[in-house]
Design a protein around this motif. Structure first.
Motif, PDB file in Angstrom:
ATOM      1  N   ALA A  12       0.971  -1.219   0.002  1.00 58.63           N
ATOM      2  CA  ALA A  12       0.048  -0.028   0.053  1.00 58.63           C
ATOM      3  C   ALA A  12       0.836   1.275   0.011  1.00 58.63           C
ATOM      4  O   ALA A  12       0.750   1.907   0.961  1.00 58.63           O
ATOM      5  CB  ALA A  12      -1.093  -0.011   1.156  1.00 58.63           C
ATOM      6  N   ALA A  13       1.817   1.257  -1.176  1.00 56.37           N
ATOM      7  CA  ALA A  13       2.406   2.507  -1.049  1.00 56.37           C
ATOM      8  C   ALA A  13       1.713   3.906  -1.159  1.00 56.37           C
ATOM      9  O   ALA A  13       0.528   3.866  -1.968  1.00 56.37           O
ATOM     10  CB  ALA A  13       3.489   2.356  -2.375  1.00 56.37           C
ATOM     11  N   ASN A  14       2.392   4.963  -0.750  1.00 56.35           N
ATOM     12  CA  ASN A  14       1.568   6.328  -1.063  1.00 56.35           C
ATOM     13  C   ASN A  14       1.446   6.589  -2.698  1.00 56.35           C
ATOM     14  O   ASN A  14       0.302   7.004  -3.065  1.00 56.35           O
ATOM     15  CB  ASN A  14       2.252   7.283  -0.624  1.00 56.35           C
ATOM     16  N   ALA A  17      -1.558   4.709  -3.790  1.00 60.10           N
ATOM     17  CA  ALA A  17      -2.710   4.919  -3.419  1.00 60.10           C
ATOM     18  C   ALA A  17      -3.136   6.379  -4.110  1.00 60.10           C
ATOM     19  O   ALA A  17      -4.377   6.687  -4.744  1.00 60.10           O
ATOM     20  CB  ALA A  17      -2.800   5.352  -1.957  1.00 60.10           C
ATOM     21  N   THR A  37      -1.566  -5.628   2.084  1.00 57.63           N
ATOM     22  CA  THR A  37      -1.254  -4.675   2.916  1.00 57.63           C
ATOM     23  C   THR A  37      -0.696  -5.581   4.185  1.00 57.63           C
ATOM     24  O   THR A  37      -1.628  -5.850   4.708  1.00 57.63           O
ATOM     25  CB  THR A  37      -1.575  -3.530   2.965  1.00 57.63           C
ATOM     26  N   THR A  39      -0.507  -3.484   6.727  1.00 60.77           N
ATOM     27  CA  THR A  39      -1.167  -2.375   7.800  1.00 60.77           C
ATOM     28  C   THR A  39      -2.351  -2.315   7.370  1.00 60.77           C
ATOM     29  O   THR A  39      -2.540  -1.561   6.210  1.00 60.77           O
ATOM     30  CB  THR A  39      -0.232  -1.223   7.740  1.00 60.77           C
ATOM     31  N   ALA A  41      -4.674  -0.442   8.027  1.00 55.22           N
ATOM     32  CA  ALA A  41      -5.285   1.178   8.171  1.00 55.22           C
ATOM     33  C   ALA A  41      -4.948   1.679   6.718  1.00 55.22           C
ATOM     34  O   ALA A  41      -5.490   2.618   6.220  1.00 55.22           O
ATOM     35  CB  ALA A  41      -4.546   1.918   9.157  1.00 55.22           C
ATOM     36  N   LYS A  42      -3.703   1.088   6.343  1.00 51.44           N
ATOM     37  CA  LYS A  42      -3.433   1.566   4.641  1.00 51.44           C
ATOM     38  C   LYS A  42      -4.198   1.282   3.463  1.00 51.44           C
ATOM     39  O   LYS A  42      -3.961   2.000   2.625  1.00 51.44           O
ATOM     40  CB  LYS A  42      -1.862   1.333   4.603  1.00 51.44           C
TER      41      LYS A  42
END
Length: 329
Positions: A12-14, A17, A37, A39, A41-42
């Motif tokens: 889930a890299a920025n 996204a 992912t 995480t 939340a990501k």
């Protein structure tokens, strides 16, 4: 296979996204259906534009899922080769962020596995999908600016305050050359059909990663040999530009790499009389075009604009820069 290419994103890299996830979601003939992912939340930014997304907390579990056809990998650089291999071995087509490898020889392994599996595997080098670069290559080949004698490239931004960024960490394969040198080197290879003949480089480092680099040398293509210079930096104000200098005129690409984000995609052609013709592409999403071209290759077998063999040439140029670099203060 469904009527559309079903994609999963591995990590889930920025960037995924903000750019590639929405591009996959918007691209014709493609659909984003899954995200892996570690995480939870990501996943929220992805679910915001893609409701109903299947979220996996285990990378391998997503690769084993039969409901995806292709995988996009935006993981840190040092993980690209291993996860590209795993995706191919799991029977998935794979598009991996640049640089797809840390050294050119690793790409030979990916080419061999691509050919063995019959799947599509490629580096996510999006600019070759943008019509401004096809147009630049066309203008150069037409002879409109004459024989190209020099090409100058620059790409910079400032991320000094983002110390946790993978680009500022040596253990994740960080540094400006691997992040943006890919563009300043490969754009010229693409437009000119050229390869480096000799290169010299000066590099500044912080915490084991290059934060500034200047490369000068010569390249040679079908039109002959020309001089070349490139500057990349992660410590300067944002700037990007490529200038092709011929004996009958110049081509200036003013938003060559992040077209539509850094600025509007414009190509300026100047002749000996000083007359400037500007061509523009105001609403092109090069990320979506990249996804659509990838899907077309998967479905129709058409040649992909950026095959692994091209990516290997860029990585070989990066390897040459590092091998010839002198570190300065």
């Amino acid at each position: 296979m469904a009527d559309f290419l079903r994609w999963g994103i591995l990590g889930a890299a920025n960037f995924a996204a903000e750019h590639m996830g929405p591009a996959i979601h918007a691209a014709r003939g493609n659909r984003l259906v899954a995200l892996a992912t570690s995480t939870p939340a990501k996943a929220a930014p992805f679910e915001a534009f893609c409701p109903g997304l299947d979220v996996f907390l285990d990378y391998d579990a997503m690769l084993e899922w039969d409901a995806i056809d292709a995988v996009y990998i935006p993981l840190p650089n040092h993980l690209h080769v291993d996860w590209t291999k795993k995706a191919l071995e799991a029977g998935k087509h794979v598009l991996t962020e640049k640089p797809i490898a840390m050294v050119a020889s690793e790409i030979d392994e990916l080419i061999a596995l691509r050919d063995k599996t019959g799947l599509v595997a490629a580096e996510a080098f999006m600019i070759v999908h943008h019509p401004q670069w096809s147009r630049v290559r066309e203008i150069v080949a037409s002879g409109e600016i004459g024989a190209v004698a020099h090409v100058d490239t620059v790409f910079s931004y400032d991320n000094r305050d983002d110390t946790a960024n993978i680009r500022n960490r040596p253990e994740t394969g960080g540094g400006g050359i691997r992040d943006i040198g890919v563009y300043t080197y490969s754009s010229v290879r693409f437009a000119m059909g050229a390869e480096p003949v000799n290169l010299a480089a000066r590099i500044k480092r912080e915490n084991g990663v290059d934060t500034w680099a200047q490369v000068v040398g010569e390249m040679e293509g079908p039109g002959g040999r020309f001089t070349y210079s490139a500057m990349t930096s992660m410590r300067l104000a944002p700037r990007q530009e490529v200038v092709f200098h011929g004996d009958k005129g110049t081509i200036t690409v003013s938003a060559p790499f992040n077209a539509g984000v850094f600025a509007e995609a414009l190509v300026h052609v100047r002749d000996l009389a000083g007359t400037v013709r500007t061509e523009r592409w105001p609403r092109v999403n090069q990320y979506a075009l990249q996804v659509e071209n990838f899907a077309r290759t998967v479905r129709e077998g058409v040649a992909y604009p950026c095959p692994l063999e091209f990516s290997k040439g860029t990585q070989a140029m990066i390897d040459m820069v590092f091998a010839n670099a002198v570190e300065i203060g």
